[in-house]
Design a protein around this motif. Structure first.
Motif, PDB file in Angstrom:
ATOM      1  N   VAL A  10     -13.621  53.205  -2.314  1.00 54.72           N
ATOM      2  CA  VAL A  10     -14.252  52.576  -1.005  1.00 54.72           C
ATOM      3  C   VAL A  10     -14.521  53.949  -0.575  1.00 54.72           C
ATOM      4  N   MET A  27     -10.207  48.352   4.218  1.00 51.45           N
ATOM      5  CA  MET A  27      -9.283  47.767   3.775  1.00 51.45           C
ATOM      6  C   MET A  27      -8.021  47.729   4.307  1.00 51.45           C
ATOM      7  N   ILE A  51     -12.606  38.637   2.113  1.00 46.08           N
ATOM      8  CA  ILE A  51     -12.294  39.612   0.575  1.00 46.08           C
ATOM      9  C   ILE A  51     -11.872  39.049  -1.331  1.00 46.08           C
ATOM     10  N   GLN A  55     -13.880  39.397  -4.428  1.00 44.01           N
ATOM     11  CA  GLN A  55     -13.288  39.968  -5.326  1.00 44.01           C
ATOM     12  C   GLN A  55     -13.297  38.587  -7.013  1.00 44.01           C
ATOM     13  N   ILE A  65     -17.148  45.558  -9.471  1.00 37.64           N
ATOM     14  CA  ILE A  65     -17.164  46.218  -7.960  1.00 37.64           C
ATOM     15  C   ILE A  65     -17.574  47.543  -7.998  1.00 37.64           C
ATOM     16  N   THR A  67     -19.039  50.799  -5.500  1.00 36.88           N
ATOM     17  CA  THR A  67     -18.056  50.976  -3.961  1.00 36.88           C
ATOM     18  C   THR A  67     -18.287  50.077  -2.885  1.00 36.88           C
ATOM     19  N   GLN A  68     -17.662  50.074  -1.866  1.00 33.97           N
ATOM     20  CA  GLN A  68     -17.830  49.089  -1.159  1.00 33.97           C
ATOM     21  C   GLN A  68     -17.906  49.675   0.558  1.00 33.97           C
ATOM     22  N   HIS A  70     -16.782  48.018   4.973  1.00 33.15           N
ATOM     23  CA  HIS A  70     -16.525  47.484   6.100  1.00 33.15           C
ATOM     24  C   HIS A  70     -16.855  47.188   6.941  1.00 33.15           C
ATOM     25  N   GLY A  81     -19.132  43.036   5.671  1.00 31.34           N
ATOM     26  CA  GLY A  81     -18.681  44.317   4.087  1.00 31.34           C
ATOM     27  C   GLY A  81     -20.107  43.961   2.913  1.00 31.34           C
ATOM     28  N   MET A  83     -20.633  45.410  -1.062  1.00 24.62           N
ATOM     29  CA  MET A  83     -19.919  45.164  -2.450  1.00 24.62           C
ATOM     30  C   MET A  83     -21.082  45.654  -3.348  1.00 24.62           C
ATOM     31  N   GLU A  84     -21.251  46.395  -3.998  1.00 22.49           N
ATOM     32  CA  GLU A  84     -22.425  46.744  -4.866  1.00 22.49           C
ATOM     33  C   GLU A  84     -21.459  46.303  -6.078  1.00 22.49           C
TER      34      GLU A  84
END
Length: 256
Positions: A10, A27, A51, A55, A65, A67-68, A70, A81, A83-84
């Motif tokens: 993250v 997170m 989340i 996922q 996934i 990077t993330q 939030h 949020g 998510m890539e």
């Protein structure tokens, strides 16, 4: 609360710049938000549960996934949020993005939306309507995994369309007259306010990133998203969806 399964790394993504009191968090902060009690007509779900469910659905679809990021606002009552998402194809200048949102104050339902993030500038755009939006009613906990799984399948098709769309933008040349006309028309369809016109014009005339020097629809699109990212992320989906509609029409692209 169940522990996240193999949590991805993250980081603070530059395109998650929220106003109106929102701030980026870890997170652990998201998981620490207290979920209000259920009533006879309203069943809020923990932000972290949404989340986790997303996922698992992404993993089941064979998507990874990256990077993330939030964010929380209104004392943790609202969550958004990013998510890539890494699929089978790798693009050199942008990646797929999944946006999530949830609320504990009945502001909006739990939902996800597809988008793209441009590497060189961290500009973010969403495409298409929110593909999953579930009100916090009695059976949300039971229905959430199934609805999320179905939505991820639909989003995979949406991302394929996004690849075609961006390729079409890059191939469509624009002169200054046409670009200026599109900037004005963008205010009519809700992409931006008149206040942002000077910013968009500046990004078009003198792009701060070399990748957007070509005079094409992709460069103009990013002139808009560069200006829009300083606004509220909560408003970004509808604004960039309107932008896609305008640019799709300009390049003669019809997407479902």
């Amino acid at each position: 609360m169940n522990q996240l399964i193999e949590p991805p790394r993250v980081r603070r993504m530059p395109n998650l710049m929220l106003h109106c009191g929102a701030h980026t968090v870890d997170m652990e902060d998201v998981a620490g938000v207290t979920t209000p009690r259920t009533t006879s007509t309203w069943t809020p779900i923990p932000h972290a549960q949404l989340i986790q469910t997303v996922q698992r659905a992404l993993g089941a679809a064979g998507l990874r996934i990256g990077t993330q990021a939030h964010s929380l606002s209104h004392e943790g009552q609202r969550y958004f949020g990013l998510m890539e998402i890494n699929g089978g194809r790798t693009n050199e200048d942008y990646c797929w993005v999944l946006g999530l949102r949830n609320s504990h104050d009945k502001t909006f339902p739990a939902g996800i939306v597809a988008g793209a993030s441009v590497f060189v500038c961290d500009n973010l755009s969403f495409s298409g309507e929110v593909k999953f939006a579930r009100k916090h009613t009695r059976y949300i906990v039971r229905d959430l995994p199934l609805l999320t799984g179905r939505s991820i399948g639909q989003l995979m098709s949406k991302w394929t369309h996004q690849d075609r769309r961006i390729a079409a933008y890059k191939e469509a040349s624009l002169d200054d007259v046409t670009a200026h006309d599109l900037i004005i028309r963008a205010t009519d369809v809700g992409v931006c306010s008149n206040r942002l016109i000077p910013s968009v014009l500046g990004e078009w005339r003198e792009p701060r990133h070399e990748a957007f020097q070509p005079r094409n629809a992709w460069s103009l699109f990013n002139a808009f998203t560069e200006s829009l990212k300083e606004g509220s992320l909560a408003e970004l989906p509808k604004r960039t969806e309107a932008l896609h509609g305008l640019m799709d029409s300009q390049v003669g692209l019809g997407l479902n």
